[in-house]
Design an enzyme around this catalytic site. Structure first.
Site, PDB file in Angstrom:
ATOM      1  CB  CYS A  73      -0.953  -0.047   1.193  1.00 48.62           C
ATOM      2  SG  CYS A  73      -2.322   1.126   1.132  1.00 48.62           S
ATOM      3  CB  ILE A  74       0.710   4.466   1.819  1.00 45.22           C
ATOM      4  CG1 ILE A  74       1.301   5.866   1.669  1.00 45.22           C
ATOM      5  CG2 ILE A  74       0.617   4.072   3.297  1.00 45.22           C
ATOM      6  CD1 ILE A  74       1.236   6.436   0.259  1.00 45.22           C
TER       7      ILE A  74
END
Length: 224
Positions: A136-137
Site C-alpha cells: 500500500c502506502i
C-alpha cells in the site's frame, strides 16, 4: 527453524493507523508460510484520531503502540526494543498511519521525514541484507530512505481504480524507480531486497488485495 519476521504497525484503522485488513492478511500469510510473526509499534502519540464513520478528525488522543496492540491481540513489543540480529525479515503493512505516525508523508509528501526509530529499523535490515516487505502506502518509506530503489504502489496514472496514483509520481521525484503493477502482482528489487505490492492503493475486491499481499509475504519469506 521457523523464519522470524518483524511486522511493524502504525496504529489501528485505515485513516489514522495501520490498515486492518492488510495487517491481518500479513499475519495470516506468515502463519501459512510457517513463519513466526513478531509485532512491533512505536510507543508514540498518534498524529490524530479519525472518526472512521464520519471520516473526520476528533479531539481524542491515542497511542500508536496501544492501538496497534488491538490488531496483535496484545502480543506486541515497543519498536525501540527491536533487535535485527534475531530477526530474518521485516514487513510493514499500509494505512494512513504510515504517512502520519511513521512519517510525515501525509502532510509533507516528498519533503517528509521518517521517524528516527522507523528509519533506524529499515536501515538495519537493509544493511544486514535481510528482506523488507512493504504494501500500500508503506513503499514511500523506502523511496525516502533508499535512493534509487525500485518499488510499486500500483499505477502512476490516476483513475477510478487507482485513486492514489499521484503517489507514484511523487516517489519518482525522490529518485526511485516506480514499476506499474496490478493489484495481484508484486515487484522485487533484488539489489535492495525490497518486495512491494499495491494492496488498497487500488479499488479492487478484497480477495485480490489479500492474494497480492500473500505473494509479497511468500517472497519475503523465501528471500529470508
Amino acid at each position: 527453524m521457523a523464519k522470524r519476521v518483524a511486522v511493524v504497525l502504525a496504529g489501528c484503522g485505515v485513516f489514522d493507523g495501520s490498515e486492518i485488513h492488510e495487517a491481518s492478511a500479513v499475519l495470516v500469510h506468515l502463519s501459512r508460510e510457517g513463519a513466526q510473526a513478531e509485532v512491533y509499534a512505536p510507543n508514540i502519540p498518534q498524529m490524530h484520531v479519525v472518526d472512521h464513520v464520519k471520516g473526520q478528525p476528533t479531539q481524542e488522543q491515542r497511542n500508536v503502540l496501544v492501538e496497534s496492540a488491538r490488531i496483535a491481540r496484545g502480543n506486541i513489543k515497543d519498536l525501540a526494543k527491536l533487535d535485527v540480529k534475531g530477526l530474518d525479515a521485516l514487513i510493514i503493512p499500509g494505512g494512513f498511519g504510515v504517512a502520519k505516525n511513521l512519517s510525515t508523508w501525509a502532510t509533507q509528501g516528498k519533503n517528509c521525514s521518517v521517524s528516527k526509530e522507523v528509519e533506524g529499523v529499515l536501515r538495519a535490515f537493509h544493511a544486514a541484507h535481510k528482506p523488507i516487505g512493504l504494501c500500500c502506502i508503506s513503499p514511500v518509506l523506502a523511496a525516502k530512505i533508499f535512493p534509487g530503489c525500485e518499488v510499486t504502489v500500483g499505477h502512476d496514472t490516476e483513475c477510478e481504480q487507482w485513486p492514489y496514483a499521484k503517489t507514484a509520481e511523487t516517489m519518482k521525484e525522490l529518485g526511485c524507480r516506480h514499476v506499474n503493477s496490478h493489484v495481484g502482482e508484486i515487484h522485487v528489487d533484488r539489489r535492495n531486497k525490497l518486495v512491494t505490492t499495491s494492496a488498497f492503493m487500488c479499488n479492487a475486491p478484497i480477495h485480490e488485495i489479500y492474494d497480492g499481499i500473500g505473494k509479497m509475504v511468500r517472497e519475503v519469506v523465501r528471500l529470508a
